[in-house]
Motif scaffolding. Structure first.
Motif, mmCIF file in Angstrom:
data_model
loop_
_atom_site.group_PDB
_atom_site.id
_atom_site.type_symbol
_atom_site.label_atom_id
_atom_site.label_comp_id
_atom_site.label_asym_id
_atom_site.label_seq_id
_atom_site.Cartn_x
_atom_site.Cartn_y
_atom_site.Cartn_z
ATOM 1 N N TRP A 1 0.840 -1.206 0.000
ATOM 2 C CA TRP A 1 0.000 0.000 0.000
ATOM 3 C C TRP A 1 0.874 1.254 0.000
ATOM 4 O O TRP A 1 0.603 2.222 -0.719
ATOM 5 N N GLY B 1 2.157 2.454 -3.214
ATOM 6 C CA GLY B 1 1.179 2.957 -4.168
ATOM 7 C C GLY B 1 0.304 1.892 -4.788
ATOM 8 O O GLY B 1 -0.494 2.196 -5.691
ATOM 9 N N GLN B 2 0.429 0.654 -4.335
ATOM 10 C CA GLN B 2 -0.368 -0.422 -4.915
ATOM 11 C C GLN B 2 -1.757 -0.478 -4.296
ATOM 12 O O GLN B 2 -1.943 -0.200 -3.117
ATOM 13 N N LYS B 3 -2.733 -0.877 -5.104
ATOM 14 C CA LYS B 3 -4.080 -1.092 -4.610
ATOM 15 C C LYS B 3 -4.144 -2.472 -3.955
ATOM 16 O O LYS B 3 -3.576 -3.440 -4.467
ATOM 17 N N ALA C 1 -6.460 -5.545 -2.896
ATOM 18 C CA ALA C 1 -7.762 -6.135 -3.220
ATOM 19 C C ALA C 1 -8.165 -7.173 -2.177
ATOM 20 O O ALA C 1 -7.367 -7.591 -1.324
ATOM 21 N N SER D 1 -6.455 6.368 2.874
ATOM 22 C CA SER D 1 -6.812 5.536 1.737
ATOM 23 C C SER D 1 -8.286 5.708 1.400
ATOM 24 O O SER D 1 -9.097 6.070 2.251
ATOM 25 N N THR D 2 -8.619 5.463 0.147
ATOM 26 C CA THR D 2 -10.023 5.321 -0.226
ATOM 27 C C THR D 2 -10.362 3.834 -0.228
ATOM 28 O O THR D 2 -9.474 2.974 -0.335
ATOM 29 N N LEU E 1 -11.496 -2.263 -3.095
ATOM 30 C CA LEU E 1 -10.087 -1.928 -3.282
ATOM 31 C C LEU E 1 -9.677 -0.829 -2.321
ATOM 32 O O LEU E 1 -10.352 0.201 -2.216
ATOM 33 N N THR F 1 -7.201 1.988 -2.028
ATOM 34 C CA THR F 1 -6.345 2.755 -2.933
ATOM 35 C C THR F 1 -5.682 3.883 -2.164
ATOM 36 O O THR F 1 -6.375 4.703 -1.556
ATOM 37 N N ALA G 1 -4.545 7.273 -0.999
ATOM 38 C CA ALA G 1 -4.864 8.661 -1.344
ATOM 39 C C ALA G 1 -3.729 9.578 -0.915
ATOM 40 O O ALA G 1 -3.412 10.550 -1.592
#
Length: 303
Positions: A246, A249-251, A253, A286-287, A292, A294, A296
């Motif tokens: 994270w 920069g990785q999403k 799942a 994060s969102t 996911l 992601t 922010a």
């Protein structure tokens, strides 16, 4: 140095003045503020230090004020700092009459910002246009006032009313003072304003610039933890592996089971979450959409 400073702004300083003074005192390049205060207003001005300037956009927007309204007076700026255009005694104004109209200003209300304000029309600030003598109609905006409570009432030729006002972002207390006077047909202007709460910071825990200097001299100054004013956001801890991904920069799942355990995902009031490492280290914001996570804003990556 990174975190927040709960500054008690003094009368006459602009918010930019406060940032410049804090930057000089702390010898820190990155300093910013949340929720601009007019020079004539005092009280809570949240100051972000270092990397925390990147968190300003995620702070809660609710604010609270102690305001003094003077009746019988109208000014160009809707406060006593402007030119007085009407001054008419109204010694017969009663508190009962005022109490009857206050409910009109609670809830979601339409508000016209003061002519001297930072609102932009066609890319220009209203206060710049007003100083140039250009007459421009300020756009009507919808703002929200959560509560208005009467603190004090002083009768006289130019009676004054002290109010405690809790409101959402974008609310102009000067406009409330003006509009209450309009409804009462007496005229009204803001005589004094103190912000008592802003973006998660309370006046009781604020410090002045002088107190900041003293704390530095005695070695007692400590910035407020960067995630403290973000407590209104739900939080989630990630495993070491997911936390590192994270931060890169990785999403992430397939986190619904984990999120569901920590958060009621059916009742999220914000698209943002606070993200922590397994050992409680604040990683950032994060969102969470479409199962996911992601990034922010990565505040402090895992090394």
């Amino acid at each position: 140095m990174q975190g927040f400073l709960n500054l008690n702004k003094q009368f006459g300083w602009t918010s930019h003045d406060c940032v410049a003074k804090v930057r000089k005192i702390l010898r820190l390049k990155k300093v910013g503020h949340a929720g601009t205060l007019d020079p004539a207003a005092t009280g809570v001005l949240p100051i972000a230090l270092g990397k925390a300037t990147r968190l300003l956009q995620y702070l809660p927007s609710d604010k609270a004020y102690h305001a003094t309204i003077r009746f019988g007076v109208r000014s160009t700026t809707d406060d006593l700092q402007g030119e007085v255009v009407v001054s008419q005694p109204y010694s017969n104004l009663s508190l009962e009459a005022i109490t009857a109209v206050l409910p009109q200003f609670i809830g979601k209300i339409a508000q016209i910002p003061p002519s001297y304000s930072a609102i932009q029309v066609d890319g220009k600030r209203l206060y710049d246009l007003a100083r140039q003598g250009v007459a421009v109609a300020a756009p009507v905006r919808t703002v929200e006032v959560f509560s208005i409570d009467i603190l004090d009432w002083r009768a006289g030729e130019f009676p004054e009313l002290e109010l405690a006002i809790a409101c959402g972002a974008g609310t102009y207390i000067r406009a409330i003072a003006r509009d209450i006077g309009e409804v009462l047909q007496t005229g009204g202007t803001l005589a004094a304003l103190q912000r008592t709460f802003s973006s998660g910071f309370d006046l009781t825990n604020s410090i002045t610039v002088e107190e900041l200097e003293t704390q530095l001299q005695t070695g007692n100054f400590q910035a407020i933890n960067p995630d403290l004013p973000l407590q209104y956001l739900p939080s989630l801890s990630l495993s070491a592996d997911n936390g590192k991904k994270w931060c890169q920069g990785q999403k992430i799942a397939d986190v619904i089971p984990k999120v569901s355990e920590a958060i009621d995902i059916s009742n999220l009031s914000s698209p943002y979450l606070r993200i922590y490492s397994q050992d409680g280290y604040f990683l950032g914001i994060s969102t969470f959409t479409d199962n996911l996570l992601t990034p922010a804003m990565v505040f402090e990556p895992i090394s």
